[in-house]
Design a protein around this motif. Structure first.
Motif, mmCIF file in Angstrom:
data_model
loop_
_atom_site.group_PDB
_atom_site.id
_atom_site.type_symbol
_atom_site.label_atom_id
_atom_site.label_comp_id
_atom_site.label_asym_id
_atom_site.label_seq_id
_atom_site.Cartn_x
_atom_site.Cartn_y
_atom_site.Cartn_z
ATOM 1 N N GLU A 53 8.597 -4.819 -5.049
ATOM 2 C CA GLU A 53 8.074 -6.130 -5.422
ATOM 3 C C GLU A 53 8.911 -7.192 -4.714
ATOM 4 O O GLU A 53 10.141 -7.081 -4.653
ATOM 5 C CB GLU A 53 8.129 -6.312 -6.931
ATOM 6 N N PRO A 54 8.272 -8.238 -4.157
ATOM 7 C CA PRO A 54 8.990 -9.207 -3.323
ATOM 8 C C PRO A 54 10.238 -9.821 -3.949
ATOM 9 O O PRO A 54 11.271 -9.914 -3.291
ATOM 10 C CB PRO A 54 7.929 -10.268 -3.020
ATOM 11 N N LEU A 73 8.526 -3.030 9.212
ATOM 12 C CA LEU A 73 7.559 -3.083 8.120
ATOM 13 C C LEU A 73 7.456 -4.522 7.621
ATOM 14 O O LEU A 73 8.254 -5.378 7.996
ATOM 15 C CB LEU A 73 8.011 -2.169 6.976
ATOM 16 N N ASN A 74 6.484 -4.793 6.761
ATOM 17 C CA ASN A 74 6.352 -6.104 6.155
ATOM 18 C C ASN A 74 7.608 -6.374 5.321
ATOM 19 O O ASN A 74 7.826 -5.742 4.286
ATOM 20 C CB ASN A 74 5.097 -6.137 5.273
ATOM 21 N N LYS A 75 8.423 -7.288 5.793
ATOM 22 C CA LYS A 75 9.732 -7.500 5.187
ATOM 23 C C LYS A 75 9.649 -8.126 3.799
ATOM 24 O O LYS A 75 10.605 -8.081 3.042
ATOM 25 C CB LYS A 75 10.595 -8.323 6.122
ATOM 26 N N ARG A 76 8.514 -8.664 3.436
ATOM 27 C CA ARG A 76 8.341 -9.214 2.097
ATOM 28 C C ARG A 76 8.193 -8.088 1.065
ATOM 29 O O ARG A 76 8.629 -8.214 -0.067
ATOM 30 C CB ARG A 76 7.112 -10.113 2.066
ATOM 31 N N HIS A 77 7.568 -6.986 1.471
ATOM 32 C CA HIS A 77 7.233 -5.919 0.533
ATOM 33 C C HIS A 77 8.004 -4.614 0.727
ATOM 34 O O HIS A 77 7.821 -3.686 -0.058
ATOM 35 C CB HIS A 77 5.738 -5.600 0.628
ATOM 36 N N TRP A 78 8.828 -4.516 1.764
ATOM 37 C CA TRP A 78 9.517 -3.261 2.053
ATOM 38 C C TRP A 78 11.012 -3.500 2.251
ATOM 39 O O TRP A 78 11.422 -4.483 2.876
ATOM 40 C CB TRP A 78 8.959 -2.618 3.323
ATOM 41 N N ASN A 79 11.814 -2.586 1.728
ATOM 42 C CA ASN A 79 13.259 -2.566 1.956
ATOM 43 C C ASN A 79 13.626 -1.262 2.644
ATOM 44 O O ASN A 79 13.019 -0.221 2.383
ATOM 45 C CB ASN A 79 14.035 -2.642 0.637
ATOM 46 N N THR A 80 14.635 -1.316 3.495
ATOM 47 C CA THR A 80 15.214 -0.113 4.082
ATOM 48 C C THR A 80 16.585 0.076 3.456
ATOM 49 O O THR A 80 17.411 -0.835 3.452
ATOM 50 C CB THR A 80 15.312 -0.221 5.615
#
Length: 121
Positions: A53-54, A73-80
């Protein structure tokens, strides 16, 4: 958490499958045809990208240096997450499970029912 444990945990989620659309070095874990985790399991340091979640994604990045915006990836919705032992294993498991839940929650009701999935359950 090592690569084998990460892979086991991803595949332990109901209906989860491992796919290799980007080549044999990158494991893509999906449920209902949708991605919930991505990892190059043989790469060191081990990393895994998970949906988030953002607002929580931002909080996690501020709290842990081993968590950063999703790679490619979409940095708003994904974490590495870098699994360098600085993150508690339970946190990694929880974030994989949260990612899975986010993906499943967006699947059609029929697919959610087939998975016997219930919110917060």
């Amino acid at each position: 958490m090592d690569a084998a444990e990460l892979r086991r945990w991803c595949l332990a989620q109901a209906g989860a499958v491992e796919d290799f659309p980007f080549g044999p070095e990158t494991s893509v874990f999906k449920v209902g045809g949708k991605v919930f985790a991505i990892s190059a399991l043989s790469r060191m340091p081990l990393e895994v990208s998970v949906k988030c979640e953002p607002e929580l994604a931002l909080d996690l990045r501020a709290s842990y240096t081993a968590i950063r915006p999703g790679y490619h990836l979409n940095k708003r919705h994904w974490n590495t997450l870098t699994l360098d032992r600085s993150l508690p294993d339970q946190l990694v498991r929880d974030l994989v499970e949260d990612s899975y839940d986010l993906v499943v929650s967006a699947l059609p009701r029929r697919k959610r029912k087939q998975l016997a999935w219930a919110p917060n359950g």
